[in-house]
Design an enzyme around this catalytic site. Structure first.
Site, PDB file in Angstrom:
ATOM      1  N   CYS A  51       0.640  -1.600   0.046  1.00 30.65           N
ATOM      2  CA  CYS A  51       0.202  -0.284  -0.111  1.00 30.65           C
ATOM      3  C   CYS A  51       1.038   1.319  -0.272  1.00 30.65           C
ATOM      4  O   CYS A  51       2.399   1.272   1.070  1.00 30.65           O
ATOM      5  CB  CYS A  51      -0.809   0.207   1.373  1.00 30.65           C
ATOM      6  SG  CYS A  51      -1.640   1.217   0.885  1.00 30.65           S
ATOM      7  N   CYS A  55       0.435   4.498   6.916  1.00 29.96           N
ATOM      8  CA  CYS A  55      -0.878   4.468   8.385  1.00 29.96           C
ATOM      9  C   CYS A  55       0.788   3.759   9.090  1.00 29.96           C
ATOM     10  O   CYS A  55       1.001   2.683   8.976  1.00 29.96           O
ATOM     11  CB  CYS A  55      -1.382   3.912   7.950  1.00 29.96           C
ATOM     12  SG  CYS A  55      -2.440   4.893   6.179  1.00 29.96           S
ATOM     13  N   CYS A  58       0.238  -0.131  10.520  1.00 28.60           N
ATOM     14  CA  CYS A  58       0.044  -0.718   9.566  1.00 28.60           C
ATOM     15  C   CYS A  58       0.442  -1.896   8.547  1.00 28.60           C
ATOM     16  O   CYS A  58       1.774  -1.419   8.024  1.00 28.60           O
ATOM     17  CB  CYS A  58      -1.464  -0.376   7.958  1.00 28.60           C
ATOM     18  SG  CYS A  58      -2.224  -1.332   7.002  1.00 28.60           S
ATOM     19  N   CYS A 186     -19.878   2.978   7.498  1.00 22.10           N
ATOM     20  CA  CYS A 186     -18.792   2.465   9.142  1.00 22.10           C
ATOM     21  C   CYS A 186     -17.764   3.192   9.112  1.00 22.10           C
ATOM     22  O   CYS A 186     -16.846   3.347   8.370  1.00 22.10           O
ATOM     23  CB  CYS A 186     -18.792   1.492   8.736  1.00 22.10           C
ATOM     24  SG  CYS A 186     -17.481   0.460   9.778  1.00 22.10           S
ATOM     25  N   ARG A 260     -19.084  -1.936  17.247  1.00 22.77           N
ATOM     26  CA  ARG A 260     -17.808  -3.108  16.571  1.00 22.77           C
ATOM     27  C   ARG A 260     -16.698  -3.123  17.320  1.00 22.77           C
ATOM     28  O   ARG A 260     -15.978  -1.947  17.608  1.00 22.77           O
ATOM     29  CB  ARG A 260     -17.731  -3.206  15.696  1.00 22.77           C
ATOM     30  CG  ARG A 260     -16.956  -4.743  15.231  1.00 22.77           C
ATOM     31  CD  ARG A 260     -17.091  -5.025  13.380  1.00 22.77           C
ATOM     32  NE  ARG A 260     -18.264  -4.389  13.137  1.00 22.77           N
ATOM     33  CZ  ARG A 260     -18.625  -3.979  12.023  1.00 22.77           C
ATOM     34  NH1 ARG A 260     -17.724  -3.086  12.087  1.00 22.77           N
ATOM     35  NH2 ARG A 260     -19.992  -3.724  11.992  1.00 22.77           N
TER      36      ARG A 260
HETATM   37  N1  SAM Z   1      -6.945   0.724   2.921  1.00 27.77           N
HETATM   38  C1  SAM Z   1      -7.855   1.071   3.405  1.00 27.77           C
HETATM   39  C2  SAM Z   1      -8.296   2.501   4.761  1.00 27.77           C
HETATM   40  O1  SAM Z   1      -7.343   2.307   5.117  1.00 27.77           O
HETATM   41  O2  SAM Z   1      -9.040   3.108   4.783  1.00 27.77           O
HETATM   42  C3  SAM Z   1      -8.305  -0.309   3.882  1.00 27.77           C
HETATM   43  C4  SAM Z   1      -8.030  -1.260   4.734  1.00 27.77           C
HETATM   44  S1  SAM Z   1      -7.955  -0.305   6.320  1.00 27.77           S
HETATM   45  C5  SAM Z   1      -6.311  -1.746   7.418  1.00 27.77           C
HETATM   46  C6  SAM Z   1      -8.631  -0.560   8.023  1.00 27.77           C
HETATM   47  C7  SAM Z   1      -8.858  -0.128   9.209  1.00 27.77           C
HETATM   48  O3  SAM Z   1      -8.323  -1.186  10.122  1.00 27.77           O
HETATM   49  C8  SAM Z   1      -8.152   1.613   9.663  1.00 27.77           C
HETATM   50  O4  SAM Z   1      -8.774   2.184   9.214  1.00 27.77           O
HETATM   51  C9  SAM Z   1      -7.312   0.898  11.151  1.00 27.77           C
HETATM   52  O5  SAM Z   1      -8.658   1.431  11.239  1.00 27.77           O
HETATM   53  C10 SAM Z   1      -7.904  -0.484  10.930  1.00 27.77           C
HETATM   54  N2  SAM Z   1      -6.604  -0.981  11.301  1.00 27.77           N
HETATM   55  C11 SAM Z   1      -5.020  -1.624  10.117  1.00 27.77           C
HETATM   56  N3  SAM Z   1      -4.328  -1.776  11.006  1.00 27.77           N
HETATM   57  C12 SAM Z   1      -4.112  -2.419  12.177  1.00 27.77           C
HETATM   58  C13 SAM Z   1      -3.809  -2.720  13.141  1.00 27.77           C
HETATM   59  N4  SAM Z   1      -2.675  -3.151  13.146  1.00 27.77           N
HETATM   60  N5  SAM Z   1      -4.552  -2.539  14.757  1.00 27.77           N
HETATM   61  C14 SAM Z   1      -5.488  -1.975  14.539  1.00 27.77           C
HETATM   62  N6  SAM Z   1      -6.241  -1.283  13.329  1.00 27.77           N
HETATM   63  C15 SAM Z   1      -5.719  -1.626  12.823  1.00 27.77           C
HETATM   64 FE1  SF4 Z   2      -2.694   0.963   3.298  1.00 29.28          FE
HETATM   65 FE2  SF4 Z   2      -3.082   0.369   5.869  1.00 29.28          FE
HETATM   66 FE3  SF4 Z   2      -3.518   2.316   5.179  1.00 29.28          FE
HETATM   67 FE4  SF4 Z   2      -5.417   1.035   4.619  1.00 29.28          FE
HETATM   68  S1  SF4 Z   2      -4.069   1.662   6.693  1.00 29.28           S
HETATM   69  S2  SF4 Z   2      -4.031   3.081   3.546  1.00 29.28           S
HETATM   70  S3  SF4 Z   2      -3.347  -0.882   3.789  1.00 29.28           S
HETATM   71  S4  SF4 Z   2      -1.470   1.706   4.489  1.00 29.28           S
END
Ligand code: SAM
Ligand code: SF4
Ligand code: DTB
Length: 317
Positions: A51, A55, A58, A186, A260
């Site tokens: 990606c 973030c 992530c 959501c 949730r």
């Molecule tokens: N890439 C898309 C986005 O960022 O909108 C969709 C998937 S992203 C993984 C969805 C959400 O999962 C993130 O906004 C975050 O709130 C949550 N998330 C991702 N990684 C996480 C982690 N390691 N621990 C807790 N929540 C996490």
């Molecule tokens: Fe990409 Fe992870 Fe950020 Fe979603 S949360 S935009 S998958 S880096």
């Protein structure tokens, strides 16, 4: 912004004596929901890793070195096979996530066929694909998408410490596009990223003051992923009773929403989860995997619900 709640008002709810807070949240919960039913959603990563976003929590960001193996967009057939399993295991909503900055129009036909196929199985559909234009949101609405997930993640003030590649306002714009297209929203966040109590209050303030409150509010507890900045920095996990305060306040501010208990349940005790249900949680992610991280085994979740006398909601709206 036309404020439904002020930060001071939220703070007063949040900081009241703990038992009063949980009692108030449980009372609100019971006025709007069957408090002995828990809705199950299942996640599937339909495009994994690489990606472009950064973030800091992530596993899928190309900016960090994690153990996640990248995978291109799955085909509809594979997605439907997973959705059937999720339905057989008790889920009523199927959430498809992609590690993208934004949706490319070239992928829309495959994504629309996934939505149509999952919907035809009798499941609610949810997608979380990053930034979405208003045209794309309308196409998804036509295809039968029920929910679009896009989280604010944390307060506007703390956000820049976590993510630099996607501005906070771009998130709000996507949420508006989703809402305008008639999709359900959501939207939630993550706790335990080193934020302060005022950041938590500010996140709740943003969520509860959206022009229409989100129909679904995922509250994640950080799952520390080795290789990501937040895990490597070793931020303190959120104190469990503080976590419950956030849940209870969210329930009071957004009485009708699905609330949730999302990522992070694997390391939570059964007693903490029980307190979260008492404080207004009425939905969880079920299934042994989230997007890339693990989630409690089915057996543990079934036992937990049995011990609490809770049942899985058979329809979620
Ligand atoms: N890439 C898309 C986005 O960022 O909108 C969709 C998937 S992203 C993984 C969805 C959400 O999962 C993130 O906004 C975050 O709130 C949550 N998330 C991702 N990684 C996480 C982690 N390691 N621990 C807790 N929540 C996490
Ligand atoms: Fe990409 Fe992870 Fe950020 Fe979603 S949360 S935009 S998958 S880096
Ligand atoms: C949300 O708020 N949490 C889910 C869902 N929306 C997409 C994702 C949790 C991801 C946890 C980390 C992982 O599996 O990589």
């Amino acid at each position: 912004m036309n404020q439904r709640y002020t930060k001071e008002g939220i703070e007063a709810i949040y900081t009241q004596p703990f038992l009063n807070l949980v009692f108030q949240a449980a009372t609100v919960h019971r006025a709007h929901h069957d408090a002995n039913q828990v809705q199950w959603s299942t996640l599937l990563s339909i495009k994994t890793g690489a990606c472009p976003e950064d973030c800091g929590y992530c596993a899928q960001s190309a900016h960090f070195k994690t153990k996640v193996k990248k995978e291109k967009l799955l085909d509809t057939e594979k997605v439907l096979a997973e959705a059937k399993i999720a339905k057989a295991n008790g889920s009523t909503r199927f959430c498809m996530g992609a590690a993208w900055r934004k949706v490319s129009d070239a992928d829309m036909p495959e994504l629309e066929s996934m939505v149509q196929g999952v919907k035809a199985l009798g499941l609610e559909t949810c997608m979380t694909l990053g930034t979405l234009s208003s045209e794309q949101a309308s196409r998804f609405q036509q295809a039968g998408l029920d929910y679009y997930n896009h989280n604010l993640d944390t307060s506007r003030e703390y956000y820049g410490d976590i993510i630099s590649t996607r501005p906070f306002d771009e998130r709000l714009a996507t949420l508006q596009n989703v809402r305008n297209a008639g999709l359900k929203v959501c939207c939630g966040g993550i706790l335990g990223m080193g934020e302060t109590r005022s950041d938590r209050i500010a996140l709740l303030w943003e969520l509860a003051n959206l022009p229409t409150p989100p129909e679904s509010v995922p509250i994640n507890s950080l799952v520390p992923i080795p290789g990501t900045p937040l895990a490597d920095k070793g931020v303190e996990p959120i104190e469990p009773l503080e976590f419950v305060r956030v849940i209870a306040t969210a329930r009071i501010l957004m009485p009708k929403s699905w609330l949730r208990l999302s990522a992070g349940r694997e390391t939570m005790s059964d007693e903490l989860q029980a307190l979260c249900f008492m404080a207004g949680v009425n939905s969880i992610f079920a299934g042994e995997k989230l997007l890339t991280a693990t989630n409690p085994e089915f057996q543990r979740d079934h036992q937990l619900l049995d011990r609490l006398g809770l049942s899985i909601a058979s329809v979620s709206n």
